[in-house]
Design a protein around this motif. Structure first.
Motif, PDB file in Angstrom:
ATOM      1  N   GLY B 120      -4.672   3.675 -14.665  1.00 62.96           N
ATOM      2  CA  GLY B 120      -3.989   3.510 -13.383  1.00 62.96           C
ATOM      3  C   GLY B 120      -4.303   4.729 -12.540  1.00 62.96           C
ATOM      4  N   SER B 121      -4.476   4.523 -11.243  1.00 60.34           N
ATOM      5  CA  SER B 121      -4.845   5.657 -10.402  1.00 60.34           C
ATOM      6  C   SER B 121      -4.330   5.452  -8.994  1.00 60.34           C
ATOM      7  CB  SER B 121      -6.367   5.808 -10.363  1.00 60.34           C
ATOM      8  OG  SER B 121      -6.959   4.637  -9.837  1.00 60.34           O
ATOM      9  N   GLY B 122      -4.075   6.549  -8.332  1.00 62.08           N
ATOM     10  CA  GLY B 122      -3.669   6.466  -6.944  1.00 62.08           C
ATOM     11  C   GLY B 122      -3.750   7.820  -6.275  1.00 62.08           C
ATOM     12  N   LYS B 123      -4.277   7.793  -5.052  1.00 62.43           N
ATOM     13  CA  LYS B 123      -4.227   9.010  -4.234  1.00 62.43           C
ATOM     14  C   LYS B 123      -3.277   8.695  -3.082  1.00 62.43           C
ATOM     15  CE  LYS B 123      -7.710  11.606  -3.357  1.00 62.43           C
ATOM     16  NZ  LYS B 123      -9.033  12.030  -2.846  1.00 62.43           N
ATOM     17  N   ALA B 124      -1.991   8.919  -3.356  1.00 66.26           N
ATOM     18  CA  ALA B 124      -0.968   8.570  -2.370  1.00 66.26           C
ATOM     19  C   ALA B 124      -1.102   9.406  -1.111  1.00 66.26           C
ATOM     20  CB  ALA B 124       0.419   8.732  -2.991  1.00 66.26           C
ATOM     21  N   LEU B 129       1.836   7.236   2.829  1.00 66.77           N
ATOM     22  CA  LEU B 129       2.471   6.478   1.748  1.00 66.77           C
ATOM     23  C   LEU B 129       3.708   5.712   2.222  1.00 66.77           C
ATOM     24  CD1 LEU B 129       2.577   5.729  -1.238  1.00 66.77           C
ATOM     25  CD2 LEU B 129       3.974   7.772  -1.608  1.00 66.77           C
ATOM     26  N   SER B 130       4.543   6.383   2.995  1.00 68.23           N
ATOM     27  CA  SER B 130       5.776   5.745   3.454  1.00 68.23           C
ATOM     28  C   SER B 130       5.466   4.498   4.291  1.00 68.23           C
ATOM     29  CB  SER B 130       6.588   6.756   4.260  1.00 68.23           C
ATOM     30  OG  SER B 130       7.655   6.127   4.894  1.00 68.23           O
ATOM     31  N   ARG B 131       4.409   4.578   5.097  1.00 71.90           N
ATOM     32  CA  ARG B 131       4.038   3.417   5.926  1.00 71.90           C
ATOM     33  C   ARG B 131       3.394   2.326   5.092  1.00 71.90           C
ATOM     34  NH1 ARG B 131       3.455   4.472  11.773  1.00 71.90           N
ATOM     35  NH2 ARG B 131       4.721   6.308  12.116  1.00 71.90           N
ATOM     36  N   VAL B 132       2.580   2.741   4.133  1.00 72.30           N
ATOM     37  CA  VAL B 132       1.950   1.745   3.261  1.00 72.30           C
ATOM     38  C   VAL B 132       3.038   0.967   2.521  1.00 72.30           C
ATOM     39  CG1 VAL B 132       0.539   1.433   1.193  1.00 72.30           C
ATOM     40  CG2 VAL B 132      -0.208   3.019   2.978  1.00 72.30           C
TER      41      VAL B 132
END
Ligand SMILES: [Zn+2]
Lengths: 357, 385
Positions: B120-124, B129-132
């Motif tokens: 699992g991966s993510g570059k928040a 992030l809040s808008r996504v």
């Protein structure tokens, strides 16, 4: 590669904005809810079935989320008054929020509904909020056929000074005078815009520098000998890291191994209007392939597999690195305007036709 | 009987599945590496810790979100971390890597494959992030209102306080413990670890200090909310036959998955009891939480302080259970990997710290909408019988 002023990030940062104009079908239930808002009326829907049947859901849904059973589809009037069940205070609203002044988000159970809806409360100050607070709805004075025609709520008894909203009675009177349709609203537009930023990776930075200097740059894996353009500092075949030591200057001549002609379909932001061609170019001497490249001075109908081509570099003063991001699949935009025919005899199609990527 | 049928020779339906390797990337608020590079490093390290090579993996499943990265098919690019040539059997979930683990686990139970790689991966930090996450909410009633994740979490926190199930001091206590734990977790976001290390005095004094902070969304303060985090995590699974061979030949300690389940609740926050997590309770029951010894360590994806209180209650964790010794999601919240990191932390408690039975929890959606519970044991269910 626009360099950000945000020096806290150290390396240069690329930014790009992705926008999408959604148009959503609302269906009979949400569409009916929206239509009623233009008349200053909030609606719910009655759930069916043995478990929970008969309860009124607001906001109205097509299915009861507890049972999956279809709701009966008959919208019933609720509100416009209701009770705050939970709340939070948004002290510094931003552009996506429904109010540009501090406001509360709240769970509001409208009179006549068995569930609560999330909505905004324009309460002046946080001190006015408490669970159990009685609130009443304000509607957009000029409804747009959207869910946010329900503008926000205010504590009961509040005088409204906002000229853009009206209370339920005024909205109903206005709608009656204007003869507003009661048919469900069919679609709702929603403009989505997100901006992304990320550090330019060292491999991308080396590629950009090389391209600005007029040299195509790739990277050769010592294990499988595959050449990647641009360098990415890893081999995707072997799953190993590579570095600057594996970089390789590449020839800017090659052969077309595949192509497609794209017929533009209009969409927001579309710049192309006429059919255009994109080719795959296998570079001379190295097993390096560049995909989706534009051509220069070759009519679409003359593009063919086996054609010899060379890069057309922009004058050094006109080159820029704005299109070189971390995830480019060999973008040359900003340094090379495209590939033109060299005039040499074609190479045999059968030797190159399988080289797409 | 065809070789493709469960139960055919060479194939064992329902064979126990173990975690045989794992790795977690450093967690930062802005990673300079690309997402695929983060993945490459954890995949390489997880395989090394499992004793399996890339070509010995039968099935690969990843969890990530193109919305976070802002690129179409970013999840395909992430496969560059795997070495997907010659072609491999592969799948992807647009969810936390914990759900990729669930898919891989089911595949191994079916018996056609014996090993699996999950990441699992993510570059928040890449997107807003809040808008996504606002766009992740219902597009009719919620997203057009700008219901940001912090506001929705705060509505749940307030509901908990109004119900008398917690106080603001309880929330601050969760945050204070998370920060202290982060101080000794090398994989915590540095700023959170530093805040924990800088805390002076006893826990009560620290809680007092935290309660003096301003609200970001009342009743939540900054310390009640997770840091924006870039990171990745990988887990290697093997069925019992392979896991026991790795144990014998390579000294790998398998950690057995004895239960894994997830449930989802209504999306609209006003249509469920926000002070409880029914789906977590049901997932725990379905994962066999009650059918074994006490859970010694629980790693919960509590993105906000109050969620830990709700989850503890829903799972009925005993007071003896150590909750989030890693600092949990308040110490590092790599969106799309946070839940899988919990699985790794729960496995580490067994493999590296001698716990016998542990639990990992993952969540998705606003206000704990969807919840996954994974129960881990030092012994397989077969051995326990
Ligand atoms: Zn290679």
């Amino acid at each position: 590669m626009p360099v950000s002023a945000e020096t806290k990030y150290g390396p240069s940062v690329t930014t790009n904005t992705v926008e999408f104009p959604y148009r959503r079908s609302l269906g009979p239930v949400v569409g009916g809810f929206v239509a009623a808002l233009a008349r200053g009326q909030i609606t719910g829907v009655r759930s069916t079935g043995v478990r929970g049947g008969g309860r009124v859901l607001c906001p109205p849904l097509e299915y009861d989320p507890d049972t999956g059973a279809a709701t009966d589809g008959e919208l019933v009037d609720v509100g416009p008054e209701g009770t705050v069940r939970s709340w939070t205070w948004v002290a510094a609203p931003d552009a996506r929020h429904p109010l540009d002044r501090p406001f509360a988000f709240a769970l509001i159970q409208l009179d006549g509904a068995d569930t609560a809806m999330v909505h905004a409360v324009d309460a002046g100050g946080e001190d006015a909020l408490r669970a159990g607070l009685r609130v009443t709805a304000r509607f957009r004075a000029q409804p747009k056929g959207r869910t946010d025609d329900l503008a926000y709520f205010v504590p009961e008894g509040t005088e409204t000074t906002d000229p853009d909203v009206v209370d339920a009675a005024a909205a109903a009177a206005g709608a009656a005078a204007a003869g507003v349709s009661t048919e469900p609203v069919q679609t709702m537009e929603f403009w989505s815009s997100l901006t992304y930023k990320e550090a330019v990776s060292p491999a991308t930075a080396r590629y950009a520098r090389s391209m600005l200097a007029g040299t195509l740059l790739g990277q050769k894996c010592p294990t499988c000998a595959k050449v990647f353009v641009p360098p990415r500092d890893f081999c995707s075949i072997d799953g190993i890291r590579l570095d600057e030591g594996h970089d390789l200057a590449l020839p800017d001549r090659g052969v077309i191994t595949n192509f497609t002609i794209v017929t533009p379909v209009p969409y927001p932001g579309q710049k192309e209007t006429e059919p255009f061609v994109r080719v795959s170019v296998l570079l001379d001497d190295v097993e390096a392939l560049m995909g989706l490249q534009p051509v220069v001075d070759i009519p679409n109908e003359e593009v063919r597999v086996g054609m010899r081509v060379e890069a057309v570099w922009l004058p050094e003063s006109e080159r820029n690195a704005e299109e070189f991001g971390n995830r480019g699949w060999g973008s040359t935009t900003g340094a090379i305007s495209g590939w033109r025919a060299t005039g040499e005899p074609d190479l045999p199609v059968e030797r190159y036709i399988d080289r797409v990527f | 009987m065809s070789a493709d049928e469960p139960g055919a020779p060479g194939k064992t339906f329902g064979e126990p599945v173990a975690i045989v390797g794992y790795a977690v990337s450093p967690m930062s608020e802005f990673a300079e590496q690309t997402e695929v590079q983060l993945c490459l490093d954890v995949v390489t390290a997880a395989l090394a810790s499992s004793g399996l090579g890339r070509k010995e993996i039968d099935f690969t499943c990843s969890g990530s979100s193109d919305y976070l990265s802002g690129g179409t098919f970013t999840f395909v690019a992430n496969l560059d971390a795997v070495g997907a040539w010659p072609p491999i059997r592969e799948s992807h979930v647009e969810m936390d890597g914990a759900w990729a683990l669930h898919e891989a686990w089911v595949r191994l139970l079916i018996g056609e494959e014996r090993t699996a790689l999950v990441f699992g991966s993510g570059k928040a930090s890449t997107g807003e992030l809040s808008r996504v996450l606002t766009l992740q909410t219902d597009p009719y009633y919620l997203a057009p209102l700008g219901t940001d994740p912090l506001s929705l979490a705060a509505l749940q926190a307030r509901a908990l306080l109004e119900a008398g199930k917690a106080t603001e001091r309880d929330l601050a206590a969760v945050a204070a413990r998370a920060r202290r734990a982060a101080a000794t977790n090398p994989l915590a976001v540095p700023a959170v670890a530093a805040a924990g290390a800088a805390a002076v005095g006893d826990l009560d004094a620290e809680i007092d200090a935290l309660l003096a902070a301003e609200y970001v969304r009342s009743p939540l303060r900054a310390h009640d909310t997770p840091p924006v985090t870039d990171g990745a995590c990988a887990v290697v699974l093997a069925t019992a036959t392979v896991a026991r061979r790795l144990a014998a030949e390579q000294g790998i300690t398998p950690v057995w998955i004895t239960g894994l389940e997830h449930f989802v609740e209504p999306h609209q926050p006003g249509m469920r009891d926000l002070t409880d997590s029914v789906s977590t309770r049901r997932a725990g029951e379905a994962a066999g939480l009650a059918d074994g010894g006490p859970v010694e360590v629980a790693e919960l994806s509590a993105l906000h302080s109050h969620e830990e209180i709700i989850l503890r209650g829903a799972l009925g964790l005993p007071d003896t259970c150590e909750v989030n010794p890693s600092g949990g999601a308040l110490a590092a919240n790599p969106t799309m990997a946070t839940g899988l990191v919990r699985v790794v932390e729960a496995a580490r408690a067994i493999r590296e710290r001698g716990a016998r039975r542990t639990l990992a929890h993952a969540t998705s959606g606003p206000c704990l909408q969807q919840n996954l519970v994974c129960v881990l044991d030092e012994a397989s269910t077969e051995e326990a019988r």
